[in-house]
Design a protein around this motif. Sequence first.
Motif, PDB file in Angstrom:
ATOM      1  N   PHE A   1      -3.247 -31.161  75.538  1.00  0.00           N
ATOM      2  CA  PHE A   1      -3.052 -30.959  74.107  1.00  0.00           C
ATOM      3  C   PHE A   1      -4.053 -31.874  73.405  1.00  0.00           C
ATOM      4  CE2 PHE A   1       1.560 -29.279  73.460  1.00  0.00           C
ATOM      5  CZ  PHE A   1       1.399 -28.382  74.506  1.00  0.00           C
ATOM      6  N   MET A   2      -5.170 -31.316  72.964  1.00  0.00           N
ATOM      7  CA  MET A   2      -6.207 -32.094  72.304  1.00  0.00           C
ATOM      8  C   MET A   2      -6.023 -32.003  70.797  1.00  0.00           C
ATOM      9  SD  MET A   2      -8.786 -34.158  72.514  1.00  0.00           S
ATOM     10  CE  MET A   2      -9.534 -34.046  74.157  1.00  0.00           C
ATOM     11  N   TYR A   3      -5.566 -33.105  70.215  1.00  0.00           N
ATOM     12  CA  TYR A   3      -5.384 -33.208  68.772  1.00  0.00           C
ATOM     13  C   TYR A   3      -6.596 -33.904  68.142  1.00  0.00           C
ATOM     14  CZ  TYR A   3      -0.546 -31.599  68.200  1.00  0.00           C
ATOM     15  OH  TYR A   3       0.588 -30.820  68.114  1.00  0.00           O
ATOM     16  N   GLU A   4      -6.666 -33.869  66.795  1.00  0.00           N
ATOM     17  CA  GLU A   4      -7.705 -34.581  66.039  1.00  0.00           C
ATOM     18  C   GLU A   4      -9.112 -34.165  66.478  1.00  0.00           C
ATOM     19  OE1 GLU A   4      -6.808 -38.762  65.509  1.00  0.00           O
ATOM     20  OE2 GLU A   4      -4.654 -38.394  65.630  1.00  0.00           O
ATOM     21  N   MET A   5      -9.272 -32.839  66.678  1.00  0.00           N
ATOM     22  CA  MET A   5     -10.525 -32.302  67.211  1.00  0.00           C
ATOM     23  C   MET A   5     -11.272 -31.528  66.135  1.00  0.00           C
ATOM     24  SD  MET A   5     -12.128 -32.400  70.105  1.00  0.00           S
ATOM     25  CE  MET A   5     -13.840 -31.864  70.257  1.00  0.00           C
TER      26      MET A   5
ATOM     27  N   ILE B   1       5.041 -34.793  67.864  1.00  0.00           N
ATOM     28  CA  ILE B   1       4.313 -34.440  69.088  1.00  0.00           C
ATOM     29  C   ILE B   1       4.332 -35.596  70.075  1.00  0.00           C
ATOM     30  CG2 ILE B   1       2.000 -35.114  68.295  1.00  0.00           C
ATOM     31  CD1 ILE B   1       2.909 -32.044  70.453  1.00  0.00           C
ATOM     32  N   ARG B   2       4.422 -36.822  69.572  1.00  0.00           N
ATOM     33  CA  ARG B   2       4.524 -37.986  70.464  1.00  0.00           C
ATOM     34  C   ARG B   2       5.753 -37.889  71.353  1.00  0.00           C
ATOM     35  NH1 ARG B   2       0.051 -40.647  71.743  1.00  0.00           N
ATOM     36  NH2 ARG B   2      -1.024 -41.552  69.946  1.00  0.00           N
ATOM     37  N   LYS B   3       6.824 -37.294  70.831  1.00  0.00           N
ATOM     38  CA  LYS B   3       8.056 -37.155  71.617  1.00  0.00           C
ATOM     39  C   LYS B   3       7.860 -36.262  72.843  1.00  0.00           C
ATOM     40  CE  LYS B   3      11.022 -37.702  67.525  1.00  0.00           C
ATOM     41  NZ  LYS B   3      11.968 -37.009  66.617  1.00  0.00           N
ATOM     42  N   LEU B   4       6.846 -35.406  72.794  1.00  0.00           N
ATOM     43  CA  LEU B   4       6.578 -34.481  73.907  1.00  0.00           C
ATOM     44  C   LEU B   4       5.512 -35.012  74.861  1.00  0.00           C
ATOM     45  CD1 LEU B   4       6.460 -31.075  71.953  1.00  0.00           C
ATOM     46  CD2 LEU B   4       8.424 -32.166  73.052  1.00  0.00           C
ATOM     47  N   GLU B   5       4.995 -36.210  74.605  1.00  0.00           N
ATOM     48  CA  GLU B   5       3.841 -36.715  75.345  1.00  0.00           C
ATOM     49  C   GLU B   5       4.065 -36.738  76.864  1.00  0.00           C
ATOM     50  OE1 GLU B   5       0.532 -40.289  74.990  1.00  0.00           O
ATOM     51  OE2 GLU B   5       2.387 -40.409  73.829  1.00  0.00           O
ATOM     52  N   LYS B   6       5.208 -37.256  77.297  1.00  0.00           N
ATOM     53  CA  LYS B   6       5.485 -37.330  78.740  1.00  0.00           C
ATOM     54  C   LYS B   6       5.610 -35.946  79.354  1.00  0.00           C
ATOM     55  CE  LYS B   6       7.748 -41.866  78.673  1.00  0.00           C
ATOM     56  NZ  LYS B   6       9.032 -42.608  78.906  1.00  0.00           N
ATOM     57  N   ASP B   7       6.228 -35.025  78.641  1.00  0.00           N
ATOM     58  CA  ASP B   7       6.393 -33.662  79.153  1.00  0.00           C
ATOM     59  C   ASP B   7       5.048 -32.942  79.263  1.00  0.00           C
ATOM     60  OD1 ASP B   7       9.157 -33.968  79.293  1.00  0.00           O
ATOM     61  OD2 ASP B   7       9.446 -33.284  77.228  1.00  0.00           O
TER      62      ASP B   7
ATOM     63  N   GLY C   1      -2.833 -34.205  79.326  1.00  0.00           N
ATOM     64  CA  GLY C   1      -2.038 -35.078  78.485  1.00  0.00           C
ATOM     65  C   GLY C   1      -2.286 -34.834  77.008  1.00  0.00           C
ATOM     66  N   LEU C   2      -1.615 -35.625  76.185  1.00  0.00           N
ATOM     67  CA  LEU C   2      -1.820 -35.597  74.739  1.00  0.00           C
ATOM     68  C   LEU C   2      -2.979 -36.520  74.419  1.00  0.00           C
ATOM     69  CD1 LEU C   2      -0.874 -34.811  71.868  1.00  0.00           C
ATOM     70  CD2 LEU C   2       0.711 -36.752  71.966  1.00  0.00           C
ATOM     71  N   GLN C   3      -4.078 -35.969  73.900  1.00  0.00           N
ATOM     72  CA  GLN C   3      -5.321 -36.728  73.765  1.00  0.00           C
ATOM     73  C   GLN C   3      -5.933 -36.559  72.376  1.00  0.00           C
ATOM     74  OE1 GLN C   3      -6.290 -38.638  76.220  1.00  0.00           O
ATOM     75  NE2 GLN C   3      -5.361 -37.780  78.061  1.00  0.00           N
ATOM     76  N   ILE C   4      -6.834 -37.493  72.046  1.00  0.00           N
ATOM     77  CA  ILE C   4      -7.782 -37.301  70.954  1.00  0.00           C
ATOM     78  C   ILE C   4      -9.176 -37.521  71.547  1.00  0.00           C
ATOM     79  CG2 ILE C   4      -6.107 -38.044  69.222  1.00  0.00           C
ATOM     80  CD1 ILE C   4      -7.680 -40.646  68.932  1.00  0.00           C
TER      81      ILE C   4
END
Length: 441
Positions: A121-125, A107-113, A412-415
Amino acid sequence: MKNILLFGAGKSATVLIDYLLANAPRQKWHITVADNDLMLIKSKIGKSYYATPAAFDIKDPAVRQQLIQETDLVISLLPPALHIVIARDCLQFNKNLLTASYIDPEIRKLEKDIKKAGLLFMYEMGLDPGIDHMSAMKLIHSIEKKGGQIYCFKSYCGGLVSPESNDNPWQYKISWNSRNIVLAGLSGAVYKEKGKVKEVEYHQLFDQNKTVQIPGLGKLAYYPNRDSLSYVDVYNLANIPTFMRATLRYPDFCEGWNALIKLGLTDDTRKQQTNHMEYFAWASQNIPVDPNLSHEENVAAFLGVSSKSKLLRQLKFLGILNGELINLEEQTNAGVLQHVLDTKLKMEPSDKDMIVMLHEIEFERRNMGTKLHSYMIVQGEDNLRTAMAKTVGLPLGIMAKLVLSGTLELTGLQIPVMPEVYNPVLRELEEYDIRFEESFE
């Protein structure tokens, strides 16, 4: 009406579905629950007007992508390896995504996109990770705001059996994905203690015999989580001497699990034919066997304990020292052990589980050292509405409300480490008796 698409109707989804359905009339939501088990979905949603079952193979791209296109928000409670499939679809069709799982390299690879698309995209929720981040960051920000300098941070969390249901020698019952339990700690652990980076190999992880005191419960054992240091920058604590995140268990569990590791029964690298293998042959495959000794005596000799010891009672309870056939197709040792745990350590309908979380933070303010203890104990209702299901599902449900109501401007990609997330989520969790008690020394 807003549409929510939930992937996964398993153990952790029960209370989340309850929350979404209870809030549906006021929030004007409709929930589609997707899983490959139609009866499981129906058991969770009942006959609610606000929910629709979608039973299909999640790996079927046509059905999956059609559902994602038609929704406003996606929540994934699938096994971690499948989140990336959902994430790519959400990115393609411009949908926000919530999940309780860890951020991983894929998922880190998609962070900029994700950021470029203006999506969240809220992960670790969930619980751990999730409530641990939110409660810790609230404490950290509060201490820093008052001028405190933190020099020691330790955070512990465990899914345990509640004392009234604690009736087996393992002091443990399965309240979530048993495969995660079998493979826990496999990569070892890295943390920081008194300025030194500590690395612990898997075979040493459960052999530490370290404990913490929990009010009302007494001593619980702990073992450090995989890579604690990956969070020092996230928590803005990169320069402190001690930083550790750890898992809590009753002490007997850790001792028993250490024996399973020594026997090689948690290995997940090599499959073998097990359908005509006796349990004792499987359990003793990695140890020297003296034909003059009994099954139990051979295992006891290898582990260096008495045949009447607590460890042997634990192994006998699992049924792995007898001559019964395993009756499973080709499996790894971890696969067989998972089957054993699901059978022998399952929660009965009246059983209750318990979540325990503890933060220990040491800091200095005005030349005076202070130690803060902040702990949470959550009890389950039964074997469906478990404490695990509450603490994983409710943060996701509350987060869904924040996103769909438009009150949260975050992309963005967040926690969940920012005040605009942790303040409203922790506040609403208190309405469900999920709260922390604090003490200082």
